[in-house]
Design a protein around this motif. Structure first.
Motif, short mmCIF file in Angstrom:
data_model
loop_
_atom_site.label_atom_id
_atom_site.label_comp_id
_atom_site.label_asym_id
_atom_site.label_seq_id
_atom_site.Cartn_x
_atom_site.Cartn_y
_atom_site.Cartn_z
N HIS A 22 0.83 -1.21 0.00
CA HIS A 22 0.00 0.00 0.00
C HIS A 22 0.86 1.26 0.00
N SER A 27 1.73 -2.04 -6.41
CA SER A 27 0.56 -2.64 -7.04
C SER A 27 -0.52 -1.58 -7.23
N PRO A 29 -4.16 0.22 -7.30
CA PRO A 29 -5.33 0.03 -6.42
C PRO A 29 -6.51 -0.52 -7.21
N PHE A 30 -7.50 -1.00 -6.47
CA PHE A 30 -8.75 -1.35 -7.11
C PHE A 30 -9.41 -0.08 -7.66
N SER A 32 -8.95 1.87 -10.24
CA SER A 32 -8.05 3.00 -10.52
C SER A 32 -8.63 3.96 -11.55
N THR A 127 -12.42 -13.77 -4.66
CA THR A 127 -11.57 -12.67 -5.13
C THR A 127 -10.14 -13.16 -5.37
N GLN A 165 -5.89 -4.85 -17.32
CA GLN A 165 -6.13 -5.11 -15.90
C GLN A 165 -4.99 -5.94 -15.33
N ARG A 166 -4.48 -5.54 -14.17
CA ARG A 166 -3.42 -6.27 -13.50
C ARG A 166 -4.00 -7.11 -12.37
N LYS A 169 -7.24 -6.61 -9.78
CA LYS A 169 -7.53 -5.20 -9.54
C LYS A 169 -8.42 -4.65 -10.66
#
Length: 221
Positions: A22, A27, A29-30, A32, A127, A165-166, A169
């Motif tokens: 974070h 990485s 964020p969700f 984005s 998830t 998309q990564r 996320k």
């Protein structure tokens, strides 16, 4: 002798990893890219379209015709993978990314048992569950009880994930709504296929995390 509480160790590692990812922002964020539309009214209309009243739902749902290939066979079991075009209506289909237009499913069944004499459970993804393996491991012990396992790959996951998309996320909030509604339609059609085409007498659905949430929505359709 030193003993280690594995539960506490996993808890600490999870928090350290989460804080590191974070704060360093390695990485993405969700969500984005925001809501997925320029106005909140667009999202409201999307919700109304994707989750209509229960009275408007029709059974049976659209019948699918998966194309199957055998992955492996043993003395007691067989694993096949199938591909089918998502049964979503045109409006929903056009909102999905092209990578999600075709659904993938794994089907683990005991051998030498007729469908009428066994049950089947459709496993929905949690998830971050991009593959079949984790849920197939849950289905392995069920073979001894003559229970087959069908594992659905969710839209936006695995080979159905959009190029930009990564990982898990999702880029937009609207993607989560699309994922949920498309999974519901695909699960309903799989249950219909198991009943009308494969001849299974008993069927069920299960899910963990996000899969459990989608399962609760599925019960209302």
């Amino acid at each position: 002798m030193v003993t280690v509480n594995l539960g506490m160790l996993h808890y600490v590692i999870d928090h350290v990893y989460g804080a590191f990812m974070h704060r360093t922002k390695i990485s993405p964020p969700f969500f984005s890219r925001g809501w997925g539309g320029s106005k909140l009214e667009l999202l409201e209309r999307l919700i109304n379209q994707l989750f209509p009243d229960v009275e408007g739902q029709i059974w049976p749902p659209n019948l699918i015709q998966p194309m199957w290939k055998t992955v492996w066979e043993s003395k007691n079991a067989c694993l096949r993978e199938g591909v089918f075009r998502t049964p979503c209506d045109e409006q929903l289909l056009n909102a999905l990314p092209p990578e999600s237009h075709y659904a993938r499913v794994a089907f683990l069944t005991p051998k030498f048992v007729s469908p009428q004499n066994m049950a089947c459970v459709v496993h929905l993804a949690g998830t971050g569950d991009h593959t079949f393996e984790r849920r197939l491991r849950l289905g392995g012990p069920l073979l001894k009880e003559n229970i087959a396992t069908m594992v659905l790959e969710s839209p936006f996951y695995g080979q159905r994930r959009p190029v930009l998309q990564r990982g898990a996320k999702l880029l937009c909030v609207s993607d989560l709504l699309l994922l949920g509604r498309a999974t519901i339609e695909e699960a309903r059609s799989l249950l219909h296929w198991l009943d009308s085409e494969a001849g299974f007498g008993k069927m069920g659905v299960c899910g963990l995390s996000m899969g459990q949430y989608i399962l609760l929505l599925l019960l209302h359709f």
